[in-house]
Design an enzyme around this catalytic site. Sequence first.
Site, PDB file in Angstrom:
ATOM      1  CG  ASP A  51      -2.155  -0.899   0.964  1.00  0.00           C
ATOM      2  OD1 ASP A  51      -2.631  -0.951  -0.182  1.00  0.00           O
ATOM      3  OD2 ASP A  51      -2.604  -1.562   1.915  1.00  0.00           O
ATOM      4  CG  ASP A  75      -7.464  -3.870  -3.192  1.00  0.00           C
ATOM      5  OD1 ASP A  75      -7.804  -5.000  -3.581  1.00  0.00           O
ATOM      6  OD2 ASP A  75      -8.056  -3.265  -2.276  1.00  0.00           O
TER       7      ASP A  75
END
Length: 405
Positions: free
Chosen positions: A125, A184
């Site tokens: 992330d 993602d």
Amino acid sequence: MVSNTPTFFALLASTVGAYAASASIGLPPELFSPLIAQKIATIAAAIPSPMMYPQYTDRVEGVWQYFKPDEWTTGFFPATLYAMHQRAQLCPSTNSGDAAQWLQLGREWSTAEVPLEQTNTLGHDVGFVSYPFMLELAVDPDNTTAQAAVNAFAADLAARFDPIVGCTRSWDTADPTDFQVIIDNMMNLQVLFASYNLTKNQTLVDIAISHANKTMENHIRPDGGSFHVVEYNATTGAVVARFTSQGYSNSSTWSRGEAWGIYGFSNMFKHTGHIDYLNTARKMAAYWIENTPSDGIIPWDFNAPLVPPRPADSSAAMIAVNGFLLLAEQELSVYNLVGAATYVAEAIRMLRLNTELAWRPQWQSLLANGTVNNPEHNNLTGIVYGDYFFVTAGNQLVEMGLASC
């Protein structure tokens, strides 16, 4: 590539206008409401000490809930401030605020992210956290702090790449041979390209391409839907399982993951020109359109049962709006005017209908009806990335000549 000439965009606007008229769609008036600048400025002026970042709101009064800097959503509020800087430049005569002030606020809110370059628990992330620094480089390409941040975060992501699997690892697990990748991660590849632009390190591009190719092969179903998680064996590279973490079931399509994919593959085509990425984005967009309910409201999972009522996810809708607009731009690059107009018209329709549902003047967030994680019963909230993509959608439409402030 098609040049962004006024004549070509005028032709696109005319074509989109015809599609929009036939579908009885239009932009939501809230897209350029003075409340946007007012709400965001109010939050930005109250910088927490110690530093914390808004992530989602409560469900009743729409009050932001704050979290420590080492969270995957940390970069979105600073990125929203940079988006407001762009908005003020695009719309200088409206109630969008002062561009220089927005830029200063964006830099102040990004400061607490800088230590994350050296120590973070974000894993893959880091791509999301790097957003403000990539936006800073668009303003000041010579900003050495932003350059260092982008390069450090790209190095973190590249270090998670496994050549046997061909992907960057998403989630760490106790078993090192258990290599999990989530869709993602298509959004995190942007930082690799941003760092390549600074360093010319071709390995970063190669990693992005390998990861996108494996995602295209193993996450996307024949009908254009997507798996949330693919588990590989790190020793052999073989697929062990395909399942969901935040969707309804292992065979369903979680809408936010699908939105990440539409945007991510459109972005990969933008950077590489590889036609398979464009075709994959088209395939996923077709699934999205075909599975959107007749009322246009995007559910948290396209295959979740209708009873009891499935919650909407305005954040997935706003990500998809941006993904459709990016896909439309890629269609322009291959001279597919009808395709571009179709995607823009769908983006505008989705933007209007989901804004009508989720706009909350009395809340601190711009939008409600976001689903953070439905299996954990975290839904019907404002979400920081939903607000970010709502603001950027307006900016993009102005840049494309399809909206006025």
